[in-house]
Design an enzyme around this catalytic site. Structure first.
Site, short mmCIF file in Angstrom:
data_model
loop_
_atom_site.label_atom_id
_atom_site.label_comp_id
_atom_site.label_asym_id
_atom_site.label_seq_id
_atom_site.Cartn_x
_atom_site.Cartn_y
_atom_site.Cartn_z
N GLY A 129 0.83 -1.21 0.00
CA GLY A 129 0.00 0.00 0.00
C GLY A 129 0.86 1.25 0.00
O GLY A 129 1.21 1.78 1.06
N SER A 131 0.69 3.80 -3.19
CA SER A 131 0.00 4.86 -3.94
C SER A 131 -1.33 5.24 -3.31
O SER A 131 -2.03 4.39 -2.75
CB SER A 131 -0.25 4.42 -5.37
OG SER A 131 0.93 3.92 -5.94
N SER A 163 -2.16 -3.77 -5.85
CA SER A 163 -2.27 -5.04 -6.57
C SER A 163 -2.55 -6.18 -5.59
O SER A 163 -1.84 -6.34 -4.59
CB SER A 163 -0.98 -5.35 -7.32
OG SER A 163 -0.66 -4.29 -8.20
N GLU A 248 13.15 -4.22 -6.64
CA GLU A 248 12.33 -4.51 -7.80
C GLU A 248 13.12 -4.33 -9.09
O GLU A 248 12.97 -5.07 -10.04
CB GLU A 248 11.13 -3.55 -7.79
CG GLU A 248 10.02 -3.94 -8.70
CD GLU A 248 8.86 -2.94 -8.57
OE1 GLU A 248 7.76 -3.32 -8.90
OE2 GLU A 248 9.08 -1.79 -8.16
N GLU A 381 8.39 9.11 -17.30
CA GLU A 381 8.75 10.52 -17.14
C GLU A 381 9.63 10.70 -15.90
O GLU A 381 10.62 11.45 -15.93
CB GLU A 381 7.48 11.40 -17.01
CG GLU A 381 6.67 11.55 -18.28
CD GLU A 381 5.83 10.31 -18.60
OE1 GLU A 381 5.65 9.44 -17.72
OE2 GLU A 381 5.35 10.22 -19.74
C1 LIG Z 1 0.55 -2.63 -13.04
C2 LIG Z 1 0.62 -1.69 -11.88
C3 LIG Z 1 0.70 -2.20 -10.61
C4 LIG Z 1 0.74 -1.34 -9.52
N1 LIG Z 1 0.77 -1.89 -8.26
C5 LIG Z 1 0.80 -1.08 -7.19
C6 LIG Z 1 0.79 -1.63 -5.87
O1 LIG Z 1 0.73 -2.84 -5.69
N2 LIG Z 1 0.83 -0.78 -4.82
C7 LIG Z 1 0.86 0.58 -4.99
O2 LIG Z 1 0.93 1.28 -3.99
N3 LIG Z 1 0.84 1.13 -6.23
C8 LIG Z 1 0.80 0.33 -7.32
N4 LIG Z 1 0.77 0.88 -8.59
C9 LIG Z 1 0.68 2.33 -8.74
C10 LIG Z 1 1.94 2.99 -9.28
O3 LIG Z 1 2.97 2.98 -8.33
C11 LIG Z 1 1.52 4.41 -9.68
O4 LIG Z 1 0.59 4.31 -10.74
C12 LIG Z 1 2.71 5.23 -10.14
O5 LIG Z 1 3.54 5.52 -9.04
C13 LIG Z 1 2.27 6.54 -10.81
O6 LIG Z 1 1.41 7.25 -9.95
P1 LIG Z 1 -0.01 7.78 -10.46
O7 LIG Z 1 -0.73 6.68 -11.13
O8 LIG Z 1 -0.68 8.44 -9.28
O9 LIG Z 1 0.31 8.87 -11.56
P2 LIG Z 1 0.81 10.42 -11.35
O10 LIG Z 1 1.90 10.41 -10.37
O11 LIG Z 1 -0.44 11.17 -11.00
O12 LIG Z 1 1.30 10.74 -12.76
C14 LIG Z 1 0.43 11.07 -13.84
C15 LIG Z 1 1.29 11.45 -15.04
O13 LIG Z 1 2.09 12.61 -14.72
C16 LIG Z 1 3.48 12.33 -14.92
N5 LIG Z 1 4.27 13.00 -13.88
C17 LIG Z 1 4.04 12.98 -12.54
N6 LIG Z 1 4.99 13.67 -11.89
C18 LIG Z 1 5.87 14.11 -12.82
C19 LIG Z 1 7.07 14.88 -12.77
N7 LIG Z 1 7.57 15.31 -11.61
N8 LIG Z 1 7.70 15.13 -13.94
C20 LIG Z 1 7.22 14.69 -15.13
N9 LIG Z 1 6.07 13.96 -15.24
C21 LIG Z 1 5.40 13.69 -14.11
C22 LIG Z 1 3.60 10.82 -14.78
O14 LIG Z 1 4.74 10.34 -15.47
C23 LIG Z 1 2.30 10.35 -15.43
O15 LIG Z 1 2.42 10.31 -16.81
C24 LIG Z 1 0.71 0.06 -9.70
C25 LIG Z 1 0.62 0.57 -11.00
C26 LIG Z 1 0.56 -0.28 -12.07
C27 LIG Z 1 0.43 0.30 -13.46
#
Ligand SMILES: Cc1cc2nc3c(=O)[nH]c(=O)nc-3n(C[C@H](O)[C@H](O)[C@H](O)COP(=O)(O)OP(=O)(O)OC[C@H]3O[C@@H](n4cnc5c(N)ncnc54)[C@H](O)[C@@H]3O)c2cc1C
Length: 396
Positions: A129, A131, A163, A248, A381
């Site tokens: 946990g 995100s 996940s 990882e 990114e």
């Molecule tokens: C298959 C999969 C499994 C996952 N499993 C887990 C899990 O088990 N536990 C868990 O906690 N999370 C999990 N996640 C979540 C994952 O860690 C987040 O999706 C990831 O950290 C991105 O965060 P966000 O989705 O909030 O996107 P955001 O952080 O909101 O980003 C949105 C967009 O903005 C861009 N962006 C953000 N900040 C910047 C910056 N400073 N500079 C340039 N671009 C930027 C990003 O690249 C992206 O394109 C999983 C995700 C996936 C896809």
């Protein structure tokens, strides 16, 4: 191009190959796209236990932890053979790949005793946990709050993208324990029993497959967690988040290198099919470019991986590893897109062919799934930011 190893290392490979040939039968296709990443089938448990008992689960670790004190080159051989066969070591990859090393590195002796071997032997499954709806890339701004009492914590808040949370027995949950401290300094990691009253996982489907449930929103309402479940030091959880992601990433590139090679073989196999305008795809310059580019990129991943490994062996920092996550995941995505584009509507139901394919399924679905490589563990990114600032030393 492949690295050549010495006689001792090749003897290690021969022993591993002989063991796999004798034992893998029946366990080749454990991966099941219908089950979450914390759903351990009986076969998956049996396979992981067999690997553990024979010292082939985490070869670099000592025998009591499912290994055989393998040297780094032997570990690389191990990952090559596992990737070549497209074998899953565990159906709970976050448990084996992230949680187990975190507990080994940061756990108290009691936590190690209670959780480490059961995790390695697939007796328990985990979710992570981290995100939250407003804390993904910027994880340090997480808001799930844990009030600290003498002998327990009380957690309130929400996680997302967790996940396997609906099947996991335990969660490593990152919580804010000091709201007054600067944001990186007020975070702690706690081990949470997913059966505790007040936890509600709500699974939701993936874009690539509506019936596949792995992601969850997880709601925490007045969840009481014993103080002894604090992992690492209070308010020092940020160090664990960095450690977890490093585990990882460590040898992920080997998997990417072999996956890209396999997709490349599939692209070549498609070349005799008719492309746009009825001509064979092999006569389409764009398709030929896509094949050539994938080939060159696959060689670059392998060479960059070897270079990083050579530096690691000499005790030097290896920035190549940040590059490899970015390049590996994007090259794979582009190669899958080239195949999907070439097949057009057929790409929606034509499976990637060939032996031992990673997560079987149609080209288009595989392409959509490949985004799971470019988002977690630091989006592309974010990787570019890291490379620019920490590897190339560019100004912010
Ligand atoms: C298959 C999969 C499994 C996952 N499993 C887990 C899990 O088990 N536990 C868990 O906690 N999370 C999990 N996640 C979540 C994952 O860690 C987040 O999706 C990831 O950290 C991105 O965060 P966000 O989705 O909030 O996107 P955001 O952080 O909101 O980003 C949105 C967009 O903005 C861009 N962006 C953000 N900040 C910047 C910056 N400073 N500079 C340039 N671009 C930027 C990003 O690249 C992206 O394109 C999983 C995700 C996936 C896809």
């Amino acid at each position: 191009m492949r690295l050549r190893y010495g006689a001792e290392e090749e003897a290690f490979r021969a022993e591993l190959v002989a063991w796999l040939d004798a034992n893998v039968h029946g366990f080749e296709n454990l991966r099941d796209n219908k089950r979450s990443s914390a759903y351990l089938t009986d076969e998956a448990r049996a396979w992981q236990q067999m690997l553990f008992d024979n010292g082939w689960l985490v070869p670099g670790w000592p025998p009591e932890l499912g290994g055989r004190n393998a040297t780094p080159p032997e570990q690389m051989i191990y990952f090559e053979e596992i990737s070549k066969r497209d074998l899953s070591r565990s159906l709970n990859p976050q448990g084996l790949g992230i949680v187990a090393p975190s507990i080994r590195d940061y756990g108290t002796p009691e936590q190690i005793e209670r959780f480490l071997v059961p995790t390695l032997r697939a007796e328990i499954a985990w979710c992570i946990g981290m995100s939250e709806p407003t804390a993904g890339s910027d994880l340090a701004s997480l808001r799930t709050r844990a009030e600290v009492f003498d002998d327990h914590f009380v957690i309130n808040g929400q996680k997302v993208w967790t996940s396997g949370a609906h099947h996991a027995d335990w969660c490593i949950c990152y919580v804010r324990t000091d709201p007054e401290a600067p944001k990186h300094r007020g975070i702690s990691a706690v081990i949470v029993d997913m059966q505790t009253p007040g936890i509600e996982p709500r699974p939701f489907p993936e874009l690539s497959e509506a019936t596949y449930l792995d992601f969850n929103e997880v709601f925490f309402t007045d969840v009481v967690v014993p103080r002894e479940n604090l992992l690492g030091e209070l308010n020092k959880g940020w160090a664990l988040t960095q450690g977890s992601l490093a585990h990882e990433r460590a040898m992920l590139w080997i998997d990417y290198a072999y996956l890209v090679e396999r997709i490349l073989e599939n692209l070549v196999d498609l070349a005799d099919r008719p492309g746009p305008g009825g001509k064979a795809l092999r006569d389409d310059p764009d398709y030929r470019d896509a094949i050539a580019r994938t080939y060159v990129d696959s060689q670059a991943i392998m060479l960059m991986g070897y270079r990083g490994f050579a530096k690691f062996m000499r005790g030097k920092a290896a920035p190549e590893h940040s590059l490899l996550k970015l390049v590996g995941s994007e090259v794979m995505q582009n190669a899958l897109l080239a195949g999907s584009d070439a097949l057009r509507a057929e790409g929606l139901d034509q499976d990637l062919m060939g032996p031992h394919l990673w997560r079987r399924g149609a080209w288009a679905a595989q392409w959509m799934r490949s985004f799971s490589g470019t988002i977690p563990g630091g989006t592309s990114e974010i990787q570019r930011n890291i490379i620019a600032e920490r590897v190339l030393g560019l100004p912010r």
